[in-house]
Design a protein around this motif. Sequence first.
Motif, short mmCIF file in Angstrom:
data_model
loop_
_atom_site.label_atom_id
_atom_site.label_comp_id
_atom_site.label_asym_id
_atom_site.label_seq_id
_atom_site.Cartn_x
_atom_site.Cartn_y
_atom_site.Cartn_z
N LYS A 22 38.44 43.63 41.25
CA LYS A 22 37.13 44.08 41.72
C LYS A 22 37.14 44.30 43.24
O LYS A 22 36.63 45.31 43.73
CB LYS A 22 36.05 43.07 41.33
N SER A 23 37.74 43.38 43.98
CA SER A 23 37.81 43.52 45.44
C SER A 23 38.60 44.77 45.82
O SER A 23 38.20 45.51 46.73
CB SER A 23 38.49 42.30 46.05
N THR B 55 36.58 47.96 44.98
CA THR B 55 35.50 48.12 45.96
C THR B 55 36.06 48.62 47.28
O THR B 55 35.52 49.55 47.90
CB THR B 55 34.76 46.78 46.17
N LYS C 235 36.99 52.31 46.96
CA LYS C 235 35.81 53.18 46.94
C LYS C 235 35.28 53.38 48.36
O LYS C 235 34.95 54.49 48.76
CB LYS C 235 34.70 52.57 46.07
N GLU D 48 28.32 49.64 53.26
CA GLU D 48 28.84 48.60 52.38
C GLU D 48 30.02 47.88 53.00
O GLU D 48 30.14 46.68 52.91
CB GLU D 48 29.30 49.20 51.04
N ASP E 239 29.64 43.11 54.10
CA ASP E 239 30.16 42.11 53.19
C ASP E 239 30.34 40.79 53.94
O ASP E 239 31.08 40.71 54.90
CB ASP E 239 31.50 42.58 52.60
#
Length: 124
Positions: free
Chosen positions: A27-28, A31, A34, A48, A52
């Motif tokens: 997932k990291s 992300t 992206k 984004e 974080d």
Amino acid sequence: MNYLIQVLVLRWGEGQSGSKNPIQQIKSTITYLKIATYEAVTGIASTEGNVDDDGNGSGSETKYITEDQALKINALIDDNNLDKEAWLKYSKIEHFNELEAHRFGSLMKRINERLAIIATKSQA
């Protein structure tokens, strides 16, 4: 595309520190990819990627910019004929008074950077 993401996740995630489980690593990495792709394609740093905090801010009350700050953003955009909708979309809000207070400085910096680029191009 999925194969490419899997390879990048496996390669990039190998050296990650911390106690992330494999799902968290995937997932990291996705992300991160992206965000990096968005920034590379648009030439604009994403919000984004800059906010974080690994969950450290969770549970705290969100503070928004003041009315004067919202007016300052609107005036800067309007006075320079910038696309207000694009800046709202970039900020992931519908109105500037919905902007979180900690993001005000970085948004103003981005707008001014964009104006500097426009000025440079118009002088060339």
